[in-house]
Design a protein around this motif. Structure first.
Motif, PDB file in Angstrom:
ATOM      1  N   ASP A  93      25.775   6.941  12.297  1.00 27.15           N
ATOM      2  CA  ASP A  93      26.536   5.732  11.989  1.00 27.15           C
ATOM      3  C   ASP A  93      28.026   5.960  12.237  1.00 27.15           C
ATOM      4  N   THR A  94      28.757   4.873  12.288  1.00 26.33           N
ATOM      5  CA  THR A  94      30.162   4.893  12.656  1.00 26.33           C
ATOM      6  C   THR A  94      30.993   5.707  11.673  1.00 26.33           C
ATOM      7  N   GLU A 133      33.296   8.937  12.566  1.00 26.20           N
ATOM      8  CA  GLU A 133      34.734   8.918  12.265  1.00 26.20           C
ATOM      9  C   GLU A 133      35.139  10.117  11.423  1.00 26.20           C
TER      10      GLU A 133
END
Length: 76
Positions: free
Chosen positions: A3-4, A8
């Motif tokens: 997932d993002t 990140e």
């Protein structure tokens, strides 16, 4: 699927270039240049973000991006 937020955090803590394509098969140490101290810092950030707790031996047993993600995702 990663997932993002995970990507990140990984990029930020490991100071990876934004242009670097991440894949699940990449080795955290040899492919991404993450040392033990950075990996520990990464795990602390992931624990705080996802509300998970890594096992005591996780630092020694997690080698790839996929293995790290699976440890984060196993609680969900």
């Amino acid at each position: 699927m990663l997932d993002t937020r995970f990507e990140e955090i990984l990029r930020s803590v490991a100071e990876l270039p934004s242009a670097l394509k991440l894949s699940r098969e990449q080795n955290l140490r040899s492919d991404l240049g993450i040392d033990s101290l950075t990996l520990m810092d990464l795990m602390v950030h992931l624990e705080a973000e996802y509300g998970v707790e890594f096992d005591d031996d996780a630092l020694a047993t997690i080698n790839t991006v996929d293995e790290l993600w699976l440890e984060v995702d196993r609680v969900d």
